[in-house]
Every structure is written in C-alpha cells, then in structure tokens.
Design a protein around this motif. Structure first.
Motif, PDB file in Angstrom:
ATOM      1  N   SER A  74       4.169  -0.866   5.272  1.00  0.00           N
ATOM      2  CA  SER A  74       3.119  -1.805   5.675  1.00  0.00           C
ATOM      3  C   SER A  74       1.903  -1.007   6.102  1.00  0.00           C
ATOM      4  O   SER A  74       2.013   0.161   6.475  1.00  0.00           O
ATOM      5  N   SER A 100       1.829  -5.108   2.489  1.00  0.00           N
ATOM      6  CA  SER A 100       3.232  -4.748   2.655  1.00  0.00           C
ATOM      7  C   SER A 100       3.874  -4.611   1.281  1.00  0.00           C
ATOM      8  O   SER A 100       3.503  -5.319   0.338  1.00  0.00           O
ATOM      9  N   HIS A 122       7.890  -3.659  -0.500  1.00  0.00           N
ATOM     10  CA  HIS A 122       9.310  -3.320  -0.353  1.00  0.00           C
ATOM     11  C   HIS A 122       9.889  -3.055  -1.736  1.00  0.00           C
ATOM     12  O   HIS A 122       9.898  -3.941  -2.596  1.00  0.00           O
ATOM     13  N   SER A 179      -4.524 -10.624   2.800  1.00  0.00           N
ATOM     14  CA  SER A 179      -3.312  -9.814   2.781  1.00  0.00           C
ATOM     15  C   SER A 179      -2.784  -9.717   1.364  1.00  0.00           C
ATOM     16  O   SER A 179      -3.180 -10.473   0.472  1.00  0.00           O
ATOM     17  N   SER A 237       1.202  -8.781  -0.521  1.00  0.00           N
ATOM     18  CA  SER A 237       2.612  -8.458  -0.307  1.00  0.00           C
ATOM     19  C   SER A 237       3.285  -8.286  -1.657  1.00  0.00           C
ATOM     20  O   SER A 237       2.959  -8.971  -2.628  1.00  0.00           O
TER      21      SER A 237
END
Length: 375
Positions: free
Chosen positions: A239, A249, A251, A156, A158
């Motif tokens: 995401s 993901s 933001h 993953s 982020s």
C-alpha cells in the motif's frame, strides 16, 4: 533508433531451440517488423547455437554472448537470459559500444541495476528495458482515459492479481525461479511489470508500506511430484501513496486463483475504471476495460479503439505475448507517438528497481518507506 536506410541488425542472446520466452515473443515480433533483421543469436554452447540457428533461420549463431557482442554485424543486443546472467552480457555489450535491450528486471537486485545504469550512461549508447506492459493497447487506452478526466480526480486505485507461477506446483524449467537469490521472483517479474504500467497510468509512488510472505515453503515439481524448497515470497501486499495524493494498494498471490486472477480498479470523483485479465502478468495478459461515470449505475465494457493497435504488421499477433513486445520494438524504432511515454531505458529500469527495493525494505522493517523522485 533509426532504420530509414537499412534494418537494425539484432543479436539475440538466449534464443534456444528447446523453446522458452524468446521464441514466443522476440522472434515472431521481429519477423514482422520491416525495420529489424534478426541477424545473430547466442546460446549456451556451439551445438545449441547451431540448432537454434537452423530452427529459426538466423544466419549467425554464436556459442557465447561474448562472441556475439563483438560481431560487426550486430547493432542491437537483446538480452533474454535468466536474470543472474544479465550483468555479464549487458556489460559486454556496453563495452562493445552496442545498443542494448534487456529483459526485465534489469539486474539481480538494486546494486546490479545501479551498476548497469551507470555503465550505460558512461558508454553513451541507447538502452531499453523490456517493460512492455506500457506498450499494451489497453494500458495506453486506460492512461488516456485517466488523463482526459474520465474518472475525474483519482482518489484511489486497488489491484489484486495472481502470479501464475509460484503456486503449489512448478515447471521443471522454472525451478530457478523458486530461489530468491536468482532475482526472478514474483515481486520482480509479474509485480514489477504490472506496477510499472500502474505508474505510467497514475504516477509514481512517493511512499510504500508492505507485507511479504512465503506461505508455501515447499512445492512440488509438475509431473514427478518431487518436493523442492521455495524461498521466494508468494504473497505480496503493498500500500502507498502516489504523486497525486491518491492511495494505492496491490496484492499479488502465487499460482492461480479459482476466483479472480487480475482485477484493477481506478476510483475517482467522477467515475470508475475496472480492468480485468487472466493473470497478474500485465505485459502478457488479455485485458478487458470497463468503466462508468456520472449517473451510470454500473460499469460497461469500453472497447479499446483501433487507433491503439497502431502497428499493422503485428495485427495477427493480437492477443499473444509477442504483440506487446513487437509494439515496444516499433516504438524503439520510430519514437513514441504524441502523448505516449518514452520507451523505458536503463535509467527508468533503475527507478523501478528502487521501488521494488523500497517495498522489500518496508516489509523487512515494518515501516513506511519514502521514495526519491529522481532516478
């Protein structure tokens, strides 16, 4: 491009004596690279053009972009104007048979990007998109760490970042960025630059979900306190899944945070990488890379090796926005080094704008949107 005999003669559209992005990026970068000559500029009128020509020592100063692109003394047209003006300038340059470097984003929305990419293909000239974050030494270093298996299989990634602009206060010169219809938004500019670098390092998105919101519909002008409406999204939460199957993901928040302004993690089966910086503008940010793998209990700094600073003429620009711009110019001239991704062209820019369009559609419909993998 090739300058084995004579320098590439550059015509810069949007260079102003009043300042702005071009004087702090393109001008110092071009001045240090032997393969280029800043031969011409175009400004908003003849008086503005003359003032800029005198200030920056540019021999040819045109009062309109149309005059510049027709000049026989210009080989490469660089488009550094506000997003709503890109289309007209680019189409004129392509019509004149000139190579074009356009600042990012390519067009004001997907339809313009599709039109410009198609026009470039028909014209048969070389094109470049100013997605210079992928030329940043730290980003190239992280790409190679991942490719060489530093983290093992990527599970993953982020990212949390600040847009710097689009906070509670706006600069007078940046008021046009408050209106989403102008195409210069937090999604298209800092998010677009950053997600392009993420995709270079980890692969393209195959699907996205998103939430977009304008949490500050009214902001104030710096200095005067004048109130103005803002229709641009100042909260972006995305995401999705990457080609490898890894989950991603991101933001972005408007303005600056008192806490974290750029933090990007890549988590894998064998290790972790953490990239931090001073804002979400990855194409300009001062970055630090940290990592740990195997039995290491905590991440430690991984200095970017000197081989990634491979344009000696730009050494005095390290840490400044002009460095990555200059590194892209150098790669345009010489071609990418072995293992490097190609310099992005209009076809690549279209792919990136399709990703942003998919994010907007996902947010508007509340559904997951799949992405085509052909440009």
């Amino acid at each position: 491009m090739n300058s084995t005999t004579t320098p590439v003669r550059v015509g810069l559209v949007g260079l102003s004596a009043r300042g702005g992005w071009a004087p702090h990026s393109h001008v110092p970068a071009l001045a240090r690279l032997d393969g280029y000559e800043l031969r011409a500029l175009a400004a908003s009128g003849e008086a503005s053009a003359r003032a800029a020509g005198e200030k920056y020592g540019v021999p040819l100063a045109f009062g309109s972009a149309a005059d510049l692109v027709r000049s026989d003394e210009v080989d490469l047209v660089v488009v550094s104007v506000r997003v709503p003006l890109h289309r007209e300038v680019i189409l004129g340059a392509l019509g004149a048979g000139k190579a074009v470097l356009s600042e990012w984003p390519l067009g004001n929305g997907l339809a313009e990007a599709e039109e410009l990419a198609a026009a470039a293909e028909q014209a048969g000239v070389r094109t470049f998109a100013g997605l210079q974050a992928r030329s940043a030494p730290a980003v190239r270093f992280v790409r190679d760490l991942v490719a060489d298996g530093y983290v093992g299989e990527v599970l993953s990634t982020s990212l949390v970042a600040s847009g710097r602009r689009w906070g509670p206060v706006f600069e007078p010169a940046g008021e046009y960025l408050l209106d989403r219809r102008n195409g210069g938004t937090m999604l298209t500019i800092p998010f677009g630059h950053t997600v392009d670098a993420v995709s270079m390092v980890l692969g393209e998105f195959t699907e996205v979900s998103a939430t977009l919101a304008t949490r500050r519909p009214v902001v104030r002008e710096e200095g005067t306190g004048r109130r103005a409406a803002m229709t641009v999204d100042d909260q972006i939460a995305v995401s999705g899944r990457l080609e490898s199957g890894a989950v991603a993901s991101a933001h972005f928040r408007g303005g600056l945070s008192r806490g974290t302004n750029f933090h990007w993690e890549i988590n894998g089966t064998d290790g972790d990488l953490v990239i931090t910086g001073d804002s979400g503008h990855l194409q300009q940010a001062a970055l630090t890379v940290r990592g740990a793998r195997g039995a290491d209990p905590a991440v430690r700094e991984l200095p970017v090796p000197g081989r990634y600073f491979d344009v000696p003429a730009l050494d005095d620009l390290r840490g400044l926005p002009a460095y990555n711009v200059g590194a892209q110019y150098a790669r345009m001239l010489a071609g990418p080094a072995e293992g490097d991704a190609p310099v992005p062209d209009f076809t690549h820019a279209l792919r990136r704008q399709r990703l942003l369009d998919a994010i907007e559609r996902a947010a508007a419909t509340g559904t997951r949107v799949a992405l085509r993998q052909t440009p």
